[in-house]
Design a protein around this motif. Structure first.
Motif, PDB file in Angstrom:
ATOM      1  N   ARG A  44      47.303  -0.306  64.032  1.00  0.00           N
ATOM      2  CA  ARG A  44      46.192   0.407  64.683  1.00  0.00           C
ATOM      3  C   ARG A  44      46.414   0.337  66.196  1.00  0.00           C
ATOM      4  O   ARG A  44      46.904  -0.847  66.731  1.00  0.00           O
ATOM      5  N   SER A  57      33.906  15.287  70.820  1.00  0.00           N
ATOM      6  CA  SER A  57      34.041  15.177  69.325  1.00  0.00           C
ATOM      7  C   SER A  57      35.624  14.728  69.706  1.00  0.00           C
ATOM      8  O   SER A  57      36.532  14.969  70.331  1.00  0.00           O
ATOM      9  N   GLU A  59      37.679  14.544  66.571  1.00  0.00           N
ATOM     10  CA  GLU A  59      37.999  14.735  65.065  1.00  0.00           C
ATOM     11  C   GLU A  59      38.988  16.206  65.032  1.00  0.00           C
ATOM     12  O   GLU A  59      39.841  16.246  64.141  1.00  0.00           O
ATOM     13  N   GLY A  70      44.382   9.270  62.467  1.00  0.00           N
ATOM     14  CA  GLY A  70      43.016   9.696  62.593  1.00  0.00           C
ATOM     15  C   GLY A  70      42.551   8.682  63.798  1.00  0.00           C
ATOM     16  O   GLY A  70      43.294   7.599  64.539  1.00  0.00           O
ATOM     17  N   MET A  71      41.361   9.238  64.413  1.00  0.00           N
ATOM     18  CA  MET A  71      40.860   8.358  65.326  1.00  0.00           C
ATOM     19  C   MET A  71      39.268   8.307  65.182  1.00  0.00           C
ATOM     20  O   MET A  71      38.543   9.063  64.409  1.00  0.00           O
ATOM     21  N   ARG A  72      38.702   7.129  65.645  1.00  0.00           N
ATOM     22  CA  ARG A  72      37.490   6.521  65.188  1.00  0.00           C
ATOM     23  C   ARG A  72      36.838   5.990  66.488  1.00  0.00           C
ATOM     24  O   ARG A  72      37.780   5.520  67.494  1.00  0.00           O
ATOM     25  N   ALA A  73      35.453   6.049  66.565  1.00  0.00           N
ATOM     26  CA  ALA A  73      34.762   5.604  67.869  1.00  0.00           C
ATOM     27  C   ALA A  73      33.517   5.149  67.664  1.00  0.00           C
ATOM     28  O   ALA A  73      33.007   5.405  66.650  1.00  0.00           O
ATOM     29  N   ALA A  74      33.243   3.918  68.212  1.00  0.00           N
ATOM     30  CA  ALA A  74      32.086   3.079  67.898  1.00  0.00           C
ATOM     31  C   ALA A  74      31.568   2.699  69.343  1.00  0.00           C
ATOM     32  O   ALA A  74      32.260   2.275  70.208  1.00  0.00           O
ATOM     33  N   ARG A  82      34.466   1.367  71.888  1.00  0.00           N
ATOM     34  CA  ARG A  82      35.501   1.282  71.332  1.00  0.00           C
ATOM     35  C   ARG A  82      36.242   2.291  70.460  1.00  0.00           C
ATOM     36  O   ARG A  82      35.195   3.082  69.922  1.00  0.00           O
ATOM     37  N   LEU A  83      37.531   2.712  70.653  1.00  0.00           N
ATOM     38  CA  LEU A  83      38.196   3.945  70.146  1.00  0.00           C
ATOM     39  C   LEU A  83      39.286   3.108  69.532  1.00  0.00           C
ATOM     40  O   LEU A  83      40.165   2.283  69.728  1.00  0.00           O
ATOM     41  N   VAL A  84      39.319   3.489  68.192  1.00  0.00           N
ATOM     42  CA  VAL A  84      40.473   3.110  67.228  1.00  0.00           C
ATOM     43  C   VAL A  84      41.368   4.218  66.642  1.00  0.00           C
ATOM     44  O   VAL A  84      40.881   5.344  66.322  1.00  0.00           O
ATOM     45  N   ASP A  86      44.325   5.191  64.238  1.00  0.00           N
ATOM     46  CA  ASP A  86      45.132   5.045  63.049  1.00  0.00           C
ATOM     47  C   ASP A  86      46.535   5.583  63.055  1.00  0.00           C
ATOM     48  O   ASP A  86      46.610   6.669  63.428  1.00  0.00           O
TER      49      ASP A  86
END
Length: 455
Positions: A44, A57, A59, A70-74, A82-84, A86
């Motif tokens: 990651r 967005s 996604e 993929g990408m995630r954010a929190a 924080r952006l992750v 994968d």
């Protein structure tokens, strides 16, 4: 005291895929501080952005043919996003921020280099367009090994460089005309035309909409064994009335500074010593090495001016010219000491009339044809030894016609004879010279070639 940063929004995310890396661009409402690190098992990339909030967005990005799955954010805290990312494969990240330009605002750029790619080349887009070289060419310093057997008649290789790309749109014109799109279309048409002719092969430095650093463009050309480097652009000017095509070659001052840079750059020295080119510096002292590189650059500039003038003359038949002679400047993309290089400005995309023409398929085809004709004329008279075109010429299957050469600063009679593959005696006889002394600005008649090509 720590600097206070105003909160910024991440307003958009864009993705560009290049042959050896994936570029993510985050559009921001203002400047940010950030930190990027990697995690394993699974792989990651983590991007922490201070004083930022996600307002878009993430996604819907086109992840096909990229290592991103993929990408995630929190929102870790009220003031840290924080952006992750994968990953399906190991990558090496590099990141930097960009200030606003004529098309985009503040940006955070994260480059994910594929395993085994050259990560050391800077990825920041240039803020200025490249420049051009000067006159006739001597032996090139190829990066790939040339065939030397008697039956080997290789192709002449032309590297075609479409300027800008990806996050760097180049100049912008009316009607959403973008330089990066126009020049890629012209480059592809030129490649098709060149590849349709036996004895020539055209290679593109970029084949799609992605950015390549300027020095890497010439590295690509060298790796492909290019005999000529042609960078294609579409100019812009503060006033929309500016018009006309032009051709650039590197300035003498740019050549001098580049020779010094090559001598000072241990990586470049190691390339030459390792056989990337046909000038070896490993057994030479520093002064002699400088002289050898200087001679190589002088010959390369000479060829650049020669082919540039032919291209310009042919472009003038289908488009107005901004200047009727090849101009010289210090564009970085032209600073190769071993490959003749020209930069072709196909017109002013800032001019509404020229912008419409530059986006026209018919005009793009005509521009490509004029550039192709100039390149062909140059190589029919001065084909590299061992090529199919050199064999045609030496077999009398290609008409060379009358040739003239105007003496430029730094040239000698021996260098000119080598450049045109004629003997020194025949060159003296053709010009009724009693010695090897020539003057800058003197016009020499070039006799028919008397040196067999090294097939």
């Amino acid at each position: 005291m720590a600097q206070a940063w105003a909160a910024s929004d991440v307003r958009g995310v864009r993705l560009w895929r290049a042959p050896d890396n994936t570029r993510l661009v985050f559009d921001l409402s203002g400047p940010v501080q950030h930190n990027v690190f990697t995690l394993a098992a699974p792989d990651r990339i983590v991007i922490d952005v201070s004083n930022a909030a996600l307002k878009t967005s993430i996604e819907q990005l086109p992840l096909k043919n990229t290592p991103i799955t993929g990408m995630r954010a929190a929102q870790r805290t009220a003031d840290e996003l924080r952006l992750v990312i994968d990953l399906s494969a190991e990558v090496t990240p590099k990141s930097f921020t960009l200030d606003p330009n004529q098309e985009y605002g503040h940006r955070l750029v994260v480059d994910l280099f594929d395993k085994g790619s050259d990560v050391d080349t800077p990825s920041v887009p240039a803020t200025v367009t490249p420049s051009v070289p000067a006159a006739p060419v001597a032996p090139t310093l190829p990066a790939t090994k040339r065939p030397t057997s008697p039956s080997a008649r290789r192709d002449i290789v032309i590297a075609i460089d479409a300027g800008h790309g990806g996050e760097d749109p180049g100049a912008l014109g009316p009607g959403n005309a973008r330089e990066k799109d126009v020049v890629l279309a012209i480059a592809k048409r030129l490649q098709t035309q060149i590849n349709a002719e036996k004895g020539y092969r055209a290679e593109l430095t970029r084949t799609g909409d992605y950015f390549i650093p300027l020095r890497k463009r010439t590295e690509i050309a060298r790796k492909k064994g290019a005999d000529l480097f042609v960078s294609i652009h579409a100019d812009a000017a503060p006033r929309s009335v500016a018009y006309g095509a032009s051709v650039y070659a590197l300035s003498d001052r740019g050549a001098t500074s580049e020779t010094a840079r090559w001598l000072a750059d241990t990586e470049n020295q190691s390339d030459l010593i390792g056989g990337v080119g046909n000038v070896s510096l490993d057994d030479k002292d520093r002064m002699l090495a400088g002289v050898l590189l200087d001679l190589s650059m002088t010959a390369t500039l000479s060829s650049s001016l020669d082919v540039g003038q032919r291209v310009l003359r042919n472009m003038g038949r289908i488009a107005p010219l901004h200047k009727d002679r090849v101009e010289q400047a210090g564009f970085m993309v032209l600073k190769s000491p071993d490959i003749p290089s020209i930069l072709v400005e196909t017109g002013f995309i800032s001019n509404p009339g020229e912008a419409n023409k530059l986006r026209s398929a018919n005009h793009q085809q005509a521009l490509a044809r004029s550039i192709h004709t100039g390149i062909r004329q140059f190589f029919q008279q001065s084909p590299p030894p061992g090529t199919y075109i050199a064999w045609l010429r030496d077999s009398g299957k290609v008409s060379i016609g009358m040739r003239e050469h105007t003496v430029r600063s730094g040239e000698s009679l021996a260098l000119i004879a080598q450049r045109y593959q004629v003997t020194l005696d025949s060159l003296r006889r053709a010009n009724k010279l009693d010695s090897n002394i020539i003057k800058i600005g003197q016009t020499l008649t070039i006799p028919a070639s008397t040196l067999a090509s090294q097939q």
